[in-house]
Design a protein around this motif. Structure first.
Motif, short mmCIF file in Angstrom:
data_model
loop_
_atom_site.label_atom_id
_atom_site.label_comp_id
_atom_site.label_asym_id
_atom_site.label_seq_id
_atom_site.Cartn_x
_atom_site.Cartn_y
_atom_site.Cartn_z
N LEU A 1 0.87 -1.23 0.07
CA LEU A 1 -0.20 0.04 -0.02
C LEU A 1 0.79 1.12 -0.16
CD1 LEU A 1 -2.97 1.15 0.10
CD2 LEU A 1 -2.67 1.04 2.59
N THR A 2 1.69 1.22 0.74
CA THR A 2 2.87 2.29 0.80
C THR A 2 3.39 2.59 -0.65
OG1 THR A 2 3.07 2.07 3.07
CG2 THR A 2 4.67 3.39 1.95
N GLN A 3 3.73 1.55 -1.20
CA GLN A 3 4.37 1.46 -2.26
C GLN A 3 3.70 2.15 -3.57
OE1 GLN A 3 5.02 -2.04 -5.42
NE2 GLN A 3 7.33 -1.88 -4.42
N ARG A 4 2.49 1.81 -3.50
CA ARG A 4 1.54 2.19 -4.53
C ARG A 4 1.12 3.58 -4.22
NH1 ARG A 4 0.57 -0.69 -8.94
NH2 ARG A 4 -1.53 -0.33 -9.00
N ILE A 5 0.94 4.09 -2.86
CA ILE A 5 0.72 5.51 -2.70
C ILE A 5 1.79 6.21 -3.04
CG2 ILE A 5 0.21 6.96 -0.63
CD1 ILE A 5 -1.44 4.76 0.41
N ASN A 6 2.94 5.92 -2.76
CA ASN A 6 4.04 6.92 -3.02
C ASN A 6 4.60 7.04 -4.55
OD1 ASN A 6 4.91 6.91 -0.29
ND2 ASN A 6 6.30 5.63 -0.31
N ARG A 7 4.09 5.96 -5.15
CA ARG A 7 4.11 5.99 -6.85
C ARG A 7 3.08 6.86 -7.43
NH1 ARG A 7 6.54 0.17 -8.22
NH2 ARG A 7 8.77 0.28 -7.11
N LEU B 1 -0.10 5.53 -7.35
CA LEU B 1 -0.67 4.58 -8.21
C LEU B 1 -1.98 4.06 -7.42
CD1 LEU B 1 2.11 2.48 -9.40
CD2 LEU B 1 0.64 4.09 -10.73
N TYR B 2 -2.25 4.70 -6.17
CA TYR B 2 -3.49 4.38 -5.37
C TYR B 2 -3.80 5.49 -4.67
CZ TYR B 2 -6.94 1.94 -2.76
OH TYR B 2 -8.30 1.85 -2.13
N SER B 3 -5.06 5.98 -4.70
CA SER B 3 -5.91 7.21 -3.99
C SER B 3 -7.06 6.91 -3.71
CB SER B 3 -5.53 8.23 -4.70
OG SER B 3 -6.14 9.52 -3.93
N ALA B 4 -7.61 6.65 -2.50
CA ALA B 4 -8.94 6.53 -2.08
C ALA B 4 -9.65 7.70 -2.61
CB ALA B 4 -9.05 6.33 -0.34
N GLY B 5 -9.42 8.80 -2.61
CA GLY B 5 -9.68 10.07 -3.04
C GLY B 5 -10.06 10.25 -4.50
N SER B 6 -9.40 9.40 -5.33
CA SER B 6 -9.64 9.56 -6.60
C SER B 6 -10.77 8.50 -6.89
CB SER B 6 -8.52 8.81 -7.45
OG SER B 6 -8.20 7.50 -7.21
N ILE B 7 -11.25 7.48 -5.97
CA ILE B 7 -12.20 6.38 -5.99
C ILE B 7 -13.53 7.18 -5.49
CG2 ILE B 7 -13.00 4.30 -5.65
CD1 ILE B 7 -10.11 3.51 -5.24
N PHE B 8 -13.35 7.78 -4.23
CA PHE B 8 -14.48 8.26 -3.44
C PHE B 8 -14.48 9.89 -3.17
CE2 PHE B 8 -14.74 3.78 -2.52
CZ PHE B 8 -16.00 3.56 -2.77
N LEU C 1 -10.43 17.24 14.34
CA LEU C 1 -9.86 17.43 13.06
C LEU C 1 -10.10 16.26 12.16
CD1 LEU C 1 -6.46 19.22 13.84
CD2 LEU C 1 -8.72 20.39 13.55
N PHE C 2 -10.55 16.60 10.88
CA PHE C 2 -10.80 15.81 9.67
C PHE C 2 -9.99 15.84 8.59
CE2 PHE C 2 -12.46 15.29 5.63
CZ PHE C 2 -12.65 13.99 5.53
N ALA C 3 -9.16 14.84 8.12
CA ALA C 3 -8.41 15.11 6.95
C ALA C 3 -8.52 13.83 6.09
CB ALA C 3 -7.18 15.39 7.50
N GLU C 4 -8.27 13.95 4.65
CA GLU C 4 -8.28 12.94 3.80
C GLU C 4 -6.90 12.55 3.82
OE1 GLU C 4 -10.59 12.70 0.26
OE2 GLU C 4 -11.71 14.60 0.85
N THR C 5 -6.73 11.26 3.62
CA THR C 5 -5.25 10.62 3.35
C THR C 5 -5.41 9.84 1.71
OG1 THR C 5 -5.67 8.29 4.39
CG2 THR C 5 -5.08 10.39 5.77
N SER C 6 -4.28 9.47 1.42
CA SER C 6 -4.34 8.76 0.44
C SER C 6 -4.95 7.20 0.35
CB SER C 6 -2.90 8.39 -0.19
OG SER C 6 -2.15 9.64 -0.52
N SER C 7 -5.32 6.74 1.56
CA SER C 7 -5.82 5.69 1.76
C SER C 7 -7.24 5.71 2.19
CB SER C 7 -5.00 4.80 2.69
OG SER C 7 -4.89 5.14 3.92
N GLY C 8 -7.48 7.01 2.66
CA GLY C 8 -8.91 6.94 3.18
C GLY C 8 -9.11 8.53 3.99
#
Length: 439
Positions: free
Chosen positions: A40-46, A48-55, A71-78
């Motif tokens: 997951l870390t590898q895909r995010i760093n490259r 190649l994965y972002s929950a924000g691009s899906i939802f 506080l609320f903040a979006e991350t690459s995984s959610g």
């Protein structure tokens, strides 16, 4: 002035196997904890994965976040929630206490809206639905999942366990059910428990119809043409199996849909008691046949038909792995006396990629050599059509059929699924530019 410290209270990760299955064909959820974290870390760093691009992830209760200084903040995984804390040394451990008190009655809700076209084409979700329900994910009474990886570990999905098979109900291809402790996925539309229609799978706690429970108090139930519904008996019961309301509908011609009103015990009486929001059982008896039971959550405030689902995080969970705070009101994250860091709770929403029958079509007949070379995977449906013997998963990383290291068959386009009769197909058209055999 003393330092101001903020810490993560909780994290929600949205994980989709379509994007996280790699070229080795191993599902992301088959991997052990360390492998998942690294991948997951590898895909995010490259990128190649972002929950924000899906939802699109949006706070429904933004006012509660503001009032409670969360506080609320979006991350690459959610997304994450954070709070300002005081640092406290207790029994040699560095603990973190929220500066602002948080009530155990506080619920925080967040909507998930899909952003990608053809989302259902590559996600294992119902294509046809009778109820207009959306998904509801919560830490309330959630249960841990013991992962049978090597080494084994325990995860914290917000998704519910798969529902049990019910006699008399029709299930479409891809439905995941619990058959007395064995989790199975339907290989075609089926109304029974014929073993040929189901395939045993590991329990990975994917999003299933068990999560699709959130409804408004007034909604419409739809019927499929083949059901020929002329009689419907509906009962709403509370979790103690007490009958709240009964609705009976009859017609000489088959119904296409029926409106169900659970706002009041008697909607024709203005003084009739309101039916409160909450969890209920919806019992349906169609044409006098076997009763089918659905667990539902009626809540007008949370429901929005445009949303894929809602995440609701409550502070009422106490002394549980799913608690947001410990019994003394400290954050779960801490630094132990030996210097070992204990992480904040990480909850997961797990989405399974769709499987389909890959169907190869050609303007001319397939040659005997093409048929022979692909016979391990494909069977002849017509002189110019070859179809996969078993459904195959759709993945962003293309995973063609293989015979050893030699034979590669073309992969389908994501948007190309078709529902025909009992099965879901992905069509691949073979022409001069993309021959069937790639050797």
């Amino acid at each position: 002035m003393g330092k101001i410290v903020f810490k993560r209270l909780v994290e929600v990760q949205i994980l989709h196997d379509y994007f996280l299955t790699m070229g080795d064909g191993i599902s992301f959820f088959q991997r052990n904890k360390k492998e998942k974290e690294e991948l997951l870390t590898q895909r995010i760093n490259r990128g190649l994965y972002s929950a924000g691009s899906i939802f699109k992830i949006s706070p429904i209760t933004a006012n509660k976040l503001r009032d409670n200084k969360i506080l609320f903040a979006e991350t690459s995984s959610g997304f994450i929630l954070g709070v300002e804390v005081d640092e406290v040394i207790e029994a040699g451990e560095l603990r973190f206490k929220p500066v602002h008190d948080i009530s155990k009655k506080l619920d925080l809700s967040f909507s998930l809206t899909t952003k990608l076209p053809f989302f259902k084409s590559f996600t294992n979700l119902e294509l046809e639905k009778s109820l207009p329900s959306i998904n509801y994910f919560t830490n309330k009474k959630a249960t841990l999942l013991n992962e049978n990886t090597v080494p084994a570990y325990t995860s914290m999905p917000l998704t519910k366990t798969a529902p049990a098979h019910q006699a008399g109900e029709t299930y479409e291809m891809g439905t995941i059910l619990d058959f007395g402790g064995t989790i199975r996925e339907a290989n075609q539309r089926t109304d029974g428990n014929d073993p040929a229609h189901w395939e045993d799978i590991d329990d990975r706690r994917f999003v299933t119809r068990a999560d699709k429970v959130l409804l408004p108090h007034n909604f419409k139930i739809k019927f499929k043409d083949y059901q020929l519904v002329t009689q419907l008996e509906v009962s709403l019961e509370d979790t103690g199996n007490n009958k709240i309301k009964k609705i009976v509908k009859n017609s000489a011609e088959p119904f296409k849909d029926i409106s169900l009103n659970f706002s009041k015990i008697d909607e024709n009486d203005k003084d009739s008691p309101n039916i409160p929001s909450g969890i209920y059982y919806l019992n349906l008896k169609i044409n006098g046949a076997t009763e089918i039971v659905y667990s539902i959550l009626l809540d007008n405030d949370l429901y929005d038909y445009q949303n894929f689902g809602v995440v609701e995080l409550g502070f009422e969970e106490v002394n549980s792995p799913y608690s947001l705070l410990d019994t003394q009101g400290f954050l779960k994250t801490k630094i132990e006396a030996g210097g070992q860091k204990v992480s904040h709770p990480i909850f997961e929403i797990r989405l399974k990629n769709r499987r389909s029958y890959w169907r190869y079509k050609k303007n001319t007949d397939f040659t005997p050599s093409e048929i022979a070379a692909t016979s391990n995977h494909l069977e002849v449906a017509a002189s110019n059509i070859l179809v996969a013997k078993k459904p195959k998963a759709l993945t962003e990383t293309l995973l063609p059929f293989k015979n050893g290291t030699n034979l590669l068959l073309p992969t389908p386009k994501v948007a190309g699924i078709r529902v025909e009769n009992e099965k879901i197909y992905s069509d691949i058209h073979i022409n001069q530019s993309n021959g069937l055999l790639k050797i």
